[in-house]
Design a protein around this motif. Sequence first.
Motif, PDB file in Angstrom:
ATOM      1  N   HIS A  62     -11.580 -14.113   9.624  1.00  0.00           N
ATOM      2  CA  HIS A  62     -13.023 -14.125   9.359  1.00  0.00           C
ATOM      3  C   HIS A  62     -13.452 -12.935   8.502  1.00  0.00           C
ATOM      4  O   HIS A  62     -14.645 -12.709   8.320  1.00  0.00           O
ATOM      5  CB  HIS A  62     -13.806 -14.154  10.673  1.00  0.00           C
ATOM      6  CG  HIS A  62     -13.755 -15.484  11.352  1.00  0.00           C
ATOM      7  ND1 HIS A  62     -14.651 -16.498  11.102  1.00  0.00           N
ATOM      8  CD2 HIS A  62     -12.876 -15.990  12.256  1.00  0.00           C
ATOM      9  CE1 HIS A  62     -14.351 -17.552  11.815  1.00  0.00           C
ATOM     10  NE2 HIS A  62     -13.264 -17.280  12.534  1.00  0.00           N
ATOM     11  N   GLY A  63     -12.479 -12.187   7.978  1.00  0.00           N
ATOM     12  CA  GLY A  63     -12.787 -11.070   7.081  1.00  0.00           C
ATOM     13  C   GLY A  63     -13.526  -9.926   7.747  1.00  0.00           C
ATOM     14  O   GLY A  63     -14.400  -9.305   7.145  1.00  0.00           O
ATOM     15  N   VAL A 118     -21.197  -4.737  18.349  1.00  0.00           N
ATOM     16  CA  VAL A 118     -22.112  -5.203  17.306  1.00  0.00           C
ATOM     17  C   VAL A 118     -21.271  -5.894  16.244  1.00  0.00           C
ATOM     18  O   VAL A 118     -20.264  -5.351  15.797  1.00  0.00           O
ATOM     19  CB  VAL A 118     -22.911  -4.043  16.670  1.00  0.00           C
ATOM     20  CG1 VAL A 118     -23.695  -4.511  15.460  1.00  0.00           C
ATOM     21  CG2 VAL A 118     -23.832  -3.397  17.689  1.00  0.00           C
ATOM     22  N   LEU A 119     -21.693  -7.081  15.854  1.00  0.00           N
ATOM     23  CA  LEU A 119     -21.029  -7.836  14.789  1.00  0.00           C
ATOM     24  C   LEU A 119     -22.033  -8.077  13.683  1.00  0.00           C
ATOM     25  O   LEU A 119     -23.118  -8.612  13.931  1.00  0.00           O
ATOM     26  CB  LEU A 119     -20.504  -9.170  15.319  1.00  0.00           C
ATOM     27  CG  LEU A 119     -19.844 -10.104  14.300  1.00  0.00           C
ATOM     28  CD1 LEU A 119     -18.556  -9.500  13.758  1.00  0.00           C
ATOM     29  CD2 LEU A 119     -19.587 -11.470  14.936  1.00  0.00           C
ATOM     30  N   ALA A 120     -21.683  -7.660  12.467  1.00  0.00           N
ATOM     31  CA  ALA A 120     -22.553  -7.866  11.313  1.00  0.00           C
ATOM     32  C   ALA A 120     -21.792  -8.634  10.241  1.00  0.00           C
ATOM     33  O   ALA A 120     -20.589  -8.430  10.053  1.00  0.00           O
ATOM     34  CB  ALA A 120     -23.032  -6.531  10.755  1.00  0.00           C
ATOM     35  N   ASP A 121     -22.497  -9.511   9.538  1.00  0.00           N
ATOM     36  CA  ASP A 121     -21.855 -10.269   8.465  1.00  0.00           C
ATOM     37  C   ASP A 121     -21.688  -9.388   7.227  1.00  0.00           C
ATOM     38  O   ASP A 121     -22.081  -8.215   7.224  1.00  0.00           O
ATOM     39  CB  ASP A 121     -22.621 -11.566   8.167  1.00  0.00           C
ATOM     40  CG  ASP A 121     -24.031 -11.349   7.636  1.00  0.00           C
ATOM     41  OD1 ASP A 121     -24.343 -10.257   7.106  1.00  0.00           O
ATOM     42  OD2 ASP A 121     -24.838 -12.297   7.748  1.00  0.00           O
ATOM     43  N   ALA A 122     -21.106  -9.932   6.178  1.00  0.00           N
ATOM     44  CA  ALA A 122     -20.795  -9.145   4.979  1.00  0.00           C
ATOM     45  C   ALA A 122     -22.037  -8.621   4.261  1.00  0.00           C
ATOM     46  O   ALA A 122     -21.938  -7.688   3.473  1.00  0.00           O
ATOM     47  CB  ALA A 122     -19.933  -9.970   4.018  1.00  0.00           C
ATOM     48  N   GLU A 143     -17.353 -15.248  23.936  1.00  0.00           N
ATOM     49  CA  GLU A 143     -18.711 -15.172  23.392  1.00  0.00           C
ATOM     50  C   GLU A 143     -18.697 -14.605  21.972  1.00  0.00           C
ATOM     51  O   GLU A 143     -19.361 -15.134  21.077  1.00  0.00           O
ATOM     52  CB  GLU A 143     -19.550 -14.292  24.324  1.00  0.00           C
ATOM     53  CG  GLU A 143     -21.018 -14.258  24.022  1.00  0.00           C
ATOM     54  CD  GLU A 143     -21.739 -13.380  25.029  1.00  0.00           C
ATOM     55  OE1 GLU A 143     -21.980 -13.852  26.164  1.00  0.00           O
ATOM     56  OE2 GLU A 143     -22.050 -12.220  24.684  1.00  0.00           O
ATOM     57  N   LEU A 144     -17.924 -13.553  21.766  1.00  0.00           N
ATOM     58  CA  LEU A 144     -17.808 -12.947  20.442  1.00  0.00           C
ATOM     59  C   LEU A 144     -17.202 -13.924  19.443  1.00  0.00           C
ATOM     60  O   LEU A 144     -17.701 -14.089  18.323  1.00  0.00           O
ATOM     61  CB  LEU A 144     -16.953 -11.672  20.529  1.00  0.00           C
ATOM     62  CG  LEU A 144     -16.596 -10.975  19.222  1.00  0.00           C
ATOM     63  CD1 LEU A 144     -17.844 -10.550  18.460  1.00  0.00           C
ATOM     64  CD2 LEU A 144     -15.692  -9.783  19.499  1.00  0.00           C
ATOM     65  N   GLU A 150     -19.754 -19.219  14.377  1.00  0.00           N
ATOM     66  CA  GLU A 150     -21.083 -19.690  13.987  1.00  0.00           C
ATOM     67  C   GLU A 150     -21.608 -18.982  12.748  1.00  0.00           C
ATOM     68  O   GLU A 150     -22.229 -19.601  11.882  1.00  0.00           O
ATOM     69  CB  GLU A 150     -22.061 -19.484  15.148  1.00  0.00           C
ATOM     70  CG  GLU A 150     -23.472 -19.931  14.829  1.00  0.00           C
ATOM     71  CD  GLU A 150     -24.427 -19.712  15.989  1.00  0.00           C
ATOM     72  OE1 GLU A 150     -25.633 -19.871  15.755  1.00  0.00           O
ATOM     73  OE2 GLU A 150     -23.984 -19.393  17.118  1.00  0.00           O
ATOM     74  N   HIS A 151     -21.385 -17.683  12.646  1.00  0.00           N
ATOM     75  CA  HIS A 151     -22.049 -16.893  11.606  1.00  0.00           C
ATOM     76  C   HIS A 151     -21.156 -16.409  10.461  1.00  0.00           C
ATOM     77  O   HIS A 151     -21.669 -16.017   9.408  1.00  0.00           O
ATOM     78  CB  HIS A 151     -22.711 -15.666  12.233  1.00  0.00           C
ATOM     79  CG  HIS A 151     -23.791 -16.009  13.194  1.00  0.00           C
ATOM     80  ND1 HIS A 151     -25.000 -16.562  12.803  1.00  0.00           N
ATOM     81  CD2 HIS A 151     -23.853 -15.900  14.550  1.00  0.00           C
ATOM     82  CE1 HIS A 151     -25.753 -16.759  13.857  1.00  0.00           C
ATOM     83  NE2 HIS A 151     -25.076 -16.374  14.936  1.00  0.00           N
TER      84      HIS A 151
END
Length: 156
Positions: A62-63, A118-122, A143-144, A150-151
């Motif tokens: 997922h990079g 915390v998970l943030a997209d690119a 859950e993660l 999903e994102h």
Amino acid sequence: MIALDTTLPALDVNDASGNTLNLKDFAGQSSVLIYFMRTSTCQVCVNHVRDLGKHKAELDAHGITVLVAIPEGAEAVAKWQAKSGSPFIGISAPSGSTHAEFGLNKKIFGSMQETGVVLADASGRVRYTRSAVIATGAYNWEELYSAMKEHLPLAA
């Protein structure tokens, strides 16, 4: 805890070698997962980071760049990185607690450091958060992983 759909702060952090990184530097390059350890010696947190290591292939697919925030400072980060052999980047904020910048404070009479993920997209947009005062509640792979699917698209 930092709110969903906000962007990561432009926070300078130091890695185990003392190099300065800014969380905004990852924008446009990779998604970012930050795991906040309660302390560098918290066995529950150590086990959570080990579990993330077991899922490194999924994270890579997922990079996602994984950062492990350690509240005790740069020296503790260097010791943790050397001892753990973790494939992830240990970080600390040179001007204070990385944890506090994300709203993870000391609770229960100021003695227990909150921990979380915390998970943030690119683009730097926060897509998932989870936090807890008791470390056992701060991490849930299923859950993660669901939030990742999903994102975050699979990396090319």
